[in-house]
Scaffold this motif. Structure first.
Motif, PDB file in Angstrom:
ATOM      1  N   HIS A  26      -5.015  -4.197  13.547  1.00 43.64           N
ATOM      2  CA  HIS A  26      -6.252  -4.735  14.105  1.00 43.64           C
ATOM      3  C   HIS A  26      -6.199  -6.259  14.209  1.00 43.64           C
ATOM      4  O   HIS A  26      -6.787  -6.845  15.125  1.00 43.64           O
ATOM      5  N   GLY A  62      -0.930   9.783  14.898  1.00 46.00           N
ATOM      6  CA  GLY A  62      -1.716  10.850  14.299  1.00 46.00           C
ATOM      7  C   GLY A  62      -1.320  12.229  14.776  1.00 46.00           C
ATOM      8  O   GLY A  62      -2.033  13.214  14.533  1.00 46.00           O
ATOM      9  N   ARG A  65      -0.676  11.725   8.768  1.00 45.32           N
ATOM     10  CA  ARG A  65      -1.035  10.332   9.025  1.00 45.32           C
ATOM     11  C   ARG A  65      -0.074   9.387   8.318  1.00 45.32           C
ATOM     12  O   ARG A  65      -0.381   8.201   8.168  1.00 45.32           O
ATOM     13  N   THR A  66       1.053   9.896   7.862  1.00 46.88           N
ATOM     14  CA  THR A  66       1.979   9.075   7.095  1.00 46.88           C
ATOM     15  C   THR A  66       3.401   9.287   7.597  1.00 46.88           C
ATOM     16  O   THR A  66       3.714  10.297   8.238  1.00 46.88           O
ATOM     17  N   GLU A  69       0.803  -1.223   0.000  1.00 49.69           N
ATOM     18  CA  GLU A  69       0.000   0.000   0.000  1.00 49.69           C
ATOM     19  C   GLU A  69       0.839   1.278   0.000  1.00 49.69           C
ATOM     20  O   GLU A  69       0.296   2.372   0.088  1.00 49.69           O
ATOM     21  N   PHE A 115      -5.458   3.834  16.552  1.00 43.19           N
ATOM     22  CA  PHE A 115      -5.866   2.720  15.672  1.00 43.19           C
ATOM     23  C   PHE A 115      -7.192   2.073  16.092  1.00 43.19           C
ATOM     24  O   PHE A 115      -7.615   1.085  15.511  1.00 43.19           O
ATOM     25  N   ARG A 144      -3.380   0.209   9.516  1.00 47.85           N
ATOM     26  CA  ARG A 144      -4.459  -0.034  10.464  1.00 47.85           C
ATOM     27  C   ARG A 144      -4.983  -1.474  10.388  1.00 47.85           C
ATOM     28  O   ARG A 144      -5.220  -2.129  11.417  1.00 47.85           O
ATOM     29  N   ALA A 145      -5.158  -1.978   9.147  1.00 46.37           N
ATOM     30  CA  ALA A 145      -5.713  -3.321   8.989  1.00 46.37           C
ATOM     31  C   ALA A 145      -4.813  -4.370   9.640  1.00 46.37           C
ATOM     32  O   ALA A 145      -5.299  -5.307  10.314  1.00 46.37           O
ATOM     33  N   ASP A 153       1.232   4.920   4.593  1.00 45.47           N
ATOM     34  CA  ASP A 153       0.007   5.531   5.104  1.00 45.47           C
ATOM     35  C   ASP A 153      -0.541   4.767   6.306  1.00 45.47           C
ATOM     36  O   ASP A 153      -0.440   3.530   6.379  1.00 45.47           O
ATOM     37  N   ALA A 154      -1.167   5.511   7.241  1.00 48.69           N
ATOM     38  CA  ALA A 154      -1.725   4.888   8.453  1.00 48.69           C
ATOM     39  C   ALA A 154      -2.874   3.959   8.123  1.00 48.69           C
ATOM     40  O   ALA A 154      -3.099   2.960   8.821  1.00 48.69           O
ATOM     41  N   ASP A 155      -3.644   4.242   7.078  1.00 51.21           N
ATOM     42  CA  ASP A 155      -4.767   3.373   6.733  1.00 51.21           C
ATOM     43  C   ASP A 155      -4.288   1.985   6.331  1.00 51.21           C
ATOM     44  O   ASP A 155      -4.942   0.972   6.633  1.00 51.21           O
ATOM     45  N   ALA A 156      -3.134   1.951   5.608  1.00 58.68           N
ATOM     46  CA  ALA A 156      -2.584   0.645   5.232  1.00 58.68           C
ATOM     47  C   ALA A 156      -2.100  -0.120   6.462  1.00 58.68           C
ATOM     48  O   ALA A 156      -2.136  -1.362   6.511  1.00 58.68           O
TER      49      ALA A 156
END
Length: 478
Positions: A429, A401, A363-364, A343, A475, A425-426, A420-423
């Motif tokens: 979790h 963040g 966020r990166t 990602e 997160f 996050r998954a 990126d933080a979104d990549a």
């Protein structure tokens, strides 16, 4: 006509002394120069007065000449002192020189008519004026045009104008011509009659700000809102571009091979407009390339073009190795490195471009793949570190963040890998235990970078605990 030459001598000496005193007192070089002209007229009048005794046969002519010189010198001096500031150097502060000369000429003419009232004199003056008028049509046309320019003042010395298809800065306005200096350093002399008949574009009024534009073509594959947003972000980072009025991006036309956008922006230094356009164009190029937005090649004939591969398993594997080498992320398992690499994206920044700015939301994080970056803090942009290939920055924004704690600027063309933080996050979790590992590594990094804190074990433990809590909250693990 006066019959007492002695009175002429008295007035001549009085005027000469007064002019000399004012010449010594005032600071303006313009006034000094014009008063010197009056002093020369007074000295010639003294010479004419002395010649009367030597040449009595020409007494009447010499007396008339003496009176005329006294009148001319006195009126010129008075007009100069009344219409110009005494203690400022700039020529443009007073009434234009052409207007002063016109006032002086009119007053001298009126004064002469009151003294020389004979019909023969008036006939002589009228005839001479007619002859000179025909002989000097072009010169007088330029003179009257110059007078009109100075009265209306569509431009002044120092203004940037375009007149008669010539662009430059006005350096002088004389009776005959207007002189402008081009950006190439050439001097263009334009007759005032030509300037008066042409449309004049003044870039310096009503304000010094000037609007420029740059056109750029963007692929039809890119939505207009995305293209406009990318271009605006690029233009706003150019130092020469004013924030107010704000720059604008307009969709200009649907061209054969691209959508053409017009970028409109404002600058204050018109002399550097070419440099400003260049800076804006360079910034747009790098921003569009970072966002993988294509500036299409002009298409005129059919051709086959082999598109370079923008992504491949081999490229992603190099990203994985880059991420695995980052100390903060090195403790993660290989599958985490692969997930982040899948990602992540490369970003290209040009020399001097700001990658992140202190205080901005983030966020990166970034890893330097090629080139070098400078890290600065504070309003004075104090340099605290230089990071080269393999170095990284922004990890606290990725993990918690937090706003950016420093400004990072590219030194030379620099390629960075953005994670990126979104990549992330998954993966977090599904593997929440990695939070403690990341918190320990990030805490160690933070303490190393903080020159004002002691890297003691208690401080490290407190920092690790605090970071772990903030990361879980960021997160969504709490």
């Amino acid at each position: 006509m006066p019959t007492h030459p002695v009175e002429h001598l008295f007035w001549t000496l009085a005027f000469l002394a007064t002019a000399a005193v004012f010449t010594a007192v005032v600071r303006s070089r313009l006034i000094k120069r014009r008063l010197l002209f009056s002093e020369v007229l007074f000295l010639i009048a003294l010479a004419a007065h002395a010649a009367i005794r030597e040449y009595p046969a020409t007494r009447a002519t010499l007396e008339a000449a003496e009176y005329f010189l006294i009148t001319f010198g006195a009126i010129s001096a008075v007009v100069t002192l009344v219409l110009n500031p005494w203690y400022r150097e700039r020529q443009g502060d007073g009434v234009p020189a052409i207007v002063q000369d016109t006032i002086t000429a009119v007053l001298v003419g009126v004064a002469s008519l009151f003294v020389f009232q004979s019909a023969s004199y008036l006939a002589y003056v009228t005839g001479s004026a007619i002859v000179l008028g025909f002989a000097l049509q072009d010169t007088l046309g330029n003179a009257f045009a110059g007078l009109a320019i100075q009265i209306e003042r569509p431009f002044r010395v120092g203004h940037w104008i375009t007149a008669a298809e010539h662009e430059g800065r006005v350096v002088e306005i004389t009776w005959r011509a207007t002189k402008i200096e081009t950006k190439g350093g050439d001097l263009v002399v334009l007759p005032n009659s030509v300037v008066a008949q042409q449309a004049i574009h003044n870039y310096s009024v009503p304000s010094a700000a000037t609007r420029l534009f740059v056109d750029v073509g963007v692929s039809y594959e890119t939505p207009p809102n995305d293209a406009r947003g990318a271009i605006l972000d690029a233009v706003r980072r150019v130092g020469r571009v004013l924030a107010t009025p704000p720059p604008e991006v307009l969709l200009l036309t649907f061209a054969d091979s691209a959508i053409t956008y017009r970028v409109q922006f404002w600058i204050t230094d018109f002399a550097r407009d070419d440099v400003a356009k260049s800076d804006v164009g360079i910034a747009i190029y790098y921003e569009l390339r970072r966002r993988s937005i294509e500036i299409p090649w002009p298409i005129q004939i059919q051709y086959t073009r082999e598109e370079p591969k923008r992504d491949s398993p081999e490229l992603r594997d190099t990203y994985r190795r880059t991420i695995a080498a980052v100390p903060v992320l090195a403790s993660l398992p290989d599958e985490a490195h692969r997930a982040l690499a899948a990602e992540s994206n490369e970003r290209l920044f040009g020399d001097g471009e700001v990658i992140v700015r202190e205080g901005d939301a983030g966020r990166t994080m970034f890893v330097v793949r090629e080139g070098r970056v400078a890290i600065t803090i504070g309003a004075d942009a104090r340099l605290v570190a230089t990071t080269e290939e393999g170095g990284y920055f922004g990890e606290m924004s990725l993990l918690t963040g937090d706003p950016r704690s420093a400004t990072v600027t590219a030194q030379g063309d620099t390629t960075v890998l953005e994670i990126d933080a979104d990549a992330f996050r998954a993966y977090v979790h599904s593997h929440p235990a990695v939070i403690d590992q990341l918190a320990a590594a990030a805490a160690q990094r933070r303490l190393q970078l903080d020159a004002n804190r002691a890297a003691s074990a208690p401080a490290l433990a407190a920092e690790r605990t605090s970071l772990a809590q903030r990361m879980r909250k960021f997160f969504g693990l709490d």
